[in-house]
Design a protein around this motif. Structure first.
Motif, PDB file in Angstrom:
ATOM      1  N   VAL A   1      -7.031  11.213  -8.238  1.00  8.26           N
ATOM      2  CA  VAL A   1      -7.969  11.386  -9.349  1.00  8.26           C
ATOM      3  C   VAL A   1      -7.673  12.717 -10.016  1.00  8.26           C
ATOM      4  O   VAL A   1      -7.572  13.749  -9.353  1.00  8.26           O
ATOM      5  CB  VAL A   1      -9.437  11.360  -8.885  1.00  8.26           C
ATOM      6  CG1 VAL A   1     -10.375  11.579 -10.068  1.00  8.26           C
ATOM      7  CG2 VAL A   1      -9.765  10.056  -8.190  1.00  8.26           C
ATOM      8  N   ILE A   2      -7.521  12.695 -11.333  1.00  5.83           N
ATOM      9  CA  ILE A   2      -7.300  13.912 -12.106  1.00  5.83           C
ATOM     10  C   ILE A   2      -8.499  14.109 -13.025  1.00  5.83           C
ATOM     11  O   ILE A   2      -8.789  13.263 -13.879  1.00  5.83           O
ATOM     12  CB  ILE A   2      -6.011  13.828 -12.945  1.00  5.83           C
ATOM     13  CG1 ILE A   2      -4.791  13.641 -12.024  1.00  5.83           C
ATOM     14  CG2 ILE A   2      -5.843  15.074 -13.807  1.00  5.83           C
ATOM     15  CD1 ILE A   2      -3.502  13.383 -12.776  1.00  5.83           C
TER      16      ILE A   2
ATOM     17  N   VAL B   1      -5.063   2.730  -7.189  1.00  9.35           N
ATOM     18  CA  VAL B   1      -4.752   3.138  -8.561  1.00  9.35           C
ATOM     19  C   VAL B   1      -4.962   4.644  -8.690  1.00  9.35           C
ATOM     20  O   VAL B   1      -5.606   5.282  -7.854  1.00  9.35           O
ATOM     21  CB  VAL B   1      -5.640   2.411  -9.592  1.00  9.35           C
ATOM     22  CG1 VAL B   1      -5.471   0.907  -9.495  1.00  9.35           C
ATOM     23  CG2 VAL B   1      -7.117   2.798  -9.412  1.00  9.35           C
ATOM     24  N   ASN B   2      -4.412   5.211  -9.748  1.00  6.80           N
ATOM     25  CA  ASN B   2      -4.661   6.604 -10.118  1.00  6.80           C
ATOM     26  C   ASN B   2      -5.655   6.635 -11.267  1.00  6.80           C
ATOM     27  O   ASN B   2      -5.547   5.846 -12.205  1.00  6.80           O
ATOM     28  CB  ASN B   2      -3.369   7.296 -10.543  1.00  6.80           C
ATOM     29  CG  ASN B   2      -2.340   7.323  -9.435  1.00  6.80           C
ATOM     30  OD1 ASN B   2      -2.675   7.498  -8.264  1.00  6.80           O
ATOM     31  ND2 ASN B   2      -1.080   7.141  -9.792  1.00  6.80           N
ATOM     32  N   LEU B   3      -6.592   7.547 -11.213  1.00  7.97           N
ATOM     33  CA  LEU B   3      -7.576   7.689 -12.290  1.00  7.97           C
ATOM     34  C   LEU B   3      -7.411   9.044 -12.959  1.00  7.97           C
ATOM     35  O   LEU B   3      -7.331  10.073 -12.285  1.00  7.97           O
ATOM     36  CB  LEU B   3      -9.005   7.584 -11.744  1.00  7.97           C
ATOM     37  CG  LEU B   3      -9.594   6.197 -11.497  1.00  7.97           C
ATOM     38  CD1 LEU B   3     -11.049   6.331 -11.042  1.00  7.97           C
ATOM     39  CD2 LEU B   3      -9.508   5.330 -12.730  1.00  7.97           C
TER      40      LEU B   3
ATOM     41  N   ALA C   1     -13.001  16.002   0.508  1.00 11.13           N
ATOM     42  CA  ALA C   1     -12.649  14.915   1.425  1.00 11.13           C
ATOM     43  C   ALA C   1     -11.417  14.175   0.937  1.00 11.13           C
ATOM     44  O   ALA C   1     -10.521  13.810   1.723  1.00 11.13           O
ATOM     45  CB  ALA C   1     -13.829  13.948   1.559  1.00 11.13           C
ATOM     46  N   MET C   2     -11.333  13.967  -0.389  1.00  5.76           N
ATOM     47  CA  MET C   2     -10.168  13.281  -0.958  1.00  5.76           C
ATOM     48  C   MET C   2      -8.907  14.123  -0.779  1.00  5.76           C
ATOM     49  O   MET C   2      -7.835  13.602  -0.488  1.00  5.76           O
ATOM     50  CB  MET C   2     -10.410  12.989  -2.444  1.00  5.76           C
ATOM     51  CG  MET C   2     -11.497  11.965  -2.700  1.00  5.76           C
ATOM     52  SD  MET C   2     -11.791  11.687  -4.481  1.00  5.76           S
ATOM     53  CE  MET C   2     -10.249  10.894  -4.926  1.00  5.76           C
TER      54      MET C   2
ATOM     55  N   GLY D   1     -15.366  12.216 -16.572  1.00  2.00           N
ATOM     56  CA  GLY D   1     -15.613  12.855 -15.284  1.00  2.00           C
ATOM     57  C   GLY D   1     -16.951  12.453 -14.698  1.00  2.00           C
ATOM     58  O   GLY D   1     -17.096  12.287 -13.478  1.00  2.00           O
ATOM     59  N   VAL D   2     -17.941  12.306 -15.571  1.00  2.00           N
ATOM     60  CA  VAL D   2     -19.265  11.849 -15.138  1.00  2.00           C
ATOM     61  C   VAL D   2     -19.172  10.433 -14.581  1.00  2.00           C
ATOM     62  O   VAL D   2     -19.671  10.136 -13.481  1.00  2.00           O
ATOM     63  CB  VAL D   2     -20.262  11.888 -16.310  1.00  2.00           C
ATOM     64  CG1 VAL D   2     -21.554  11.151 -15.955  1.00  2.00           C
ATOM     65  CG2 VAL D   2     -20.550  13.322 -16.713  1.00  2.00           C
TER      66      VAL D   2
END
Length: 268
Positions: free
Chosen positions: A127-128, A100-102, A264-265, A109-110
């Motif tokens: 992830v955005i 999935v995209n987050l 890393a991502m 963000g936390v």
């Protein structure tokens, strides 16, 4: 809304008396008595657990275009991470998707950082982070270390930032706010500043620590450079040992891993 109206009504007369010369101590009692009931329902106990059995109004929902994850902002980010993990699994199952995209906004963000620290990013395609505060907020750091400071010129500049437009009238208004208002407001700001300086111990003990000091979620907004000082100021090592154990995880495990995890991502 009713609570806010009641609070304002209960503060008007004591505030007028205070501005006219009534004692700071008497106004401090009136202030706490008026404000505290408005926030009573969000209280956590000294162990970092909700005092009242309340829940968020909106359940996380899965939709066609995007799915919204809602959470209790007061809660321990590591607990929210568990809930987010369950939600990600539901979304994957619903769409028969591997990843999935987050999109994480503000406090999201936390929570997203806590989730990735605990569960990794193998279920995430992207992830955005958008206007997040995962490294903390100076405002919270100052609040949690007992620093009150009101500056008339800064207040005027803050108000001025919301005045848009370039008409002659708007330019004149902005100039008045920027250069004239501080001269008028300064005596009032100085009086309020002295009040908080003199009565801060009472306000912290009777209101701020009791209502905001035990919220694990808010502790994630304390920047690293304020953190140990904030714990010493707001908490007791023995009485709040369970809470400290919880909030230390985000500070000393999650936050230090954010940069390396993002790199890393990106590399993957």
């Amino acid at each position: 809304e009713d609570d806010m109206n009641t609070m304002i009504q209960n503060l008007i007369f004591p505030l007028v008396l205070f501005l006219l010369g009534d004692s700071e101590a008497r106004f401090a009692v009136s202030l706490v008595d008026a404000v505290k009931p408005v926030f009573e329902h969000i209280k956590y106990d000294g162990n970092g657990e909700s005092v009242y059995n309340i829940s968020i109004e909106d359940e996380p929902e899965i939709d066609y275009d995007y799915s919204t994850f809602t959470y209790d902002w007061r809660a321990d980010p590591m607990t929210v991470a568990d809930e987010l993990n369950e939600f990600v699994e539901k979304v994957k199952a619903h769409y028969a998707a591997e990843k999935v995209n987050l999109v994480a906004e503000s406090m999201g963000g936390v929570m997203t950082s806590a989730y990735i620290c605990k569960y990794g990013y193998s279920d995430l395609n992207a992830v955005i982070y958008r206007s997040t505060a995962m490294y903390g907020l100076t405002l919270i750091g100052e609040l949690y270390t007992g620093r009150f400071d009101f500056e008339a010129d800064e207040l005027a500049q803050y108000i001025n930032n919301f005045m848009f437009g370039e008409s002659s009238q708007q330019v004149i208004i902005r100039s008045l706010i920027r250069y004239v208002a501080p001269l008028i407001v300064s005596p009032l700001i100085n009086k309020i500043d002295r009040f908080f300086e003199n009565e801060s111990e009472y306000i912290y003990d009777e209101f701020l620590i009791d209502i905001f000091g035990y919220l694990p979620g808010l502790w994630s907004f304390v920047p690293a450079e304020y953190y140990e000082e904030a714990k010493a100021f707001m908490l007791d090592e023995e009485e709040n040992a369970e809470l400290i154990e919880k909030i230390d995880v985000y500070q000393y495990e999650v936050r230090p891993s954010i940069n390396s995890t993002i790199k890393a991502m990106e590399a993957d």
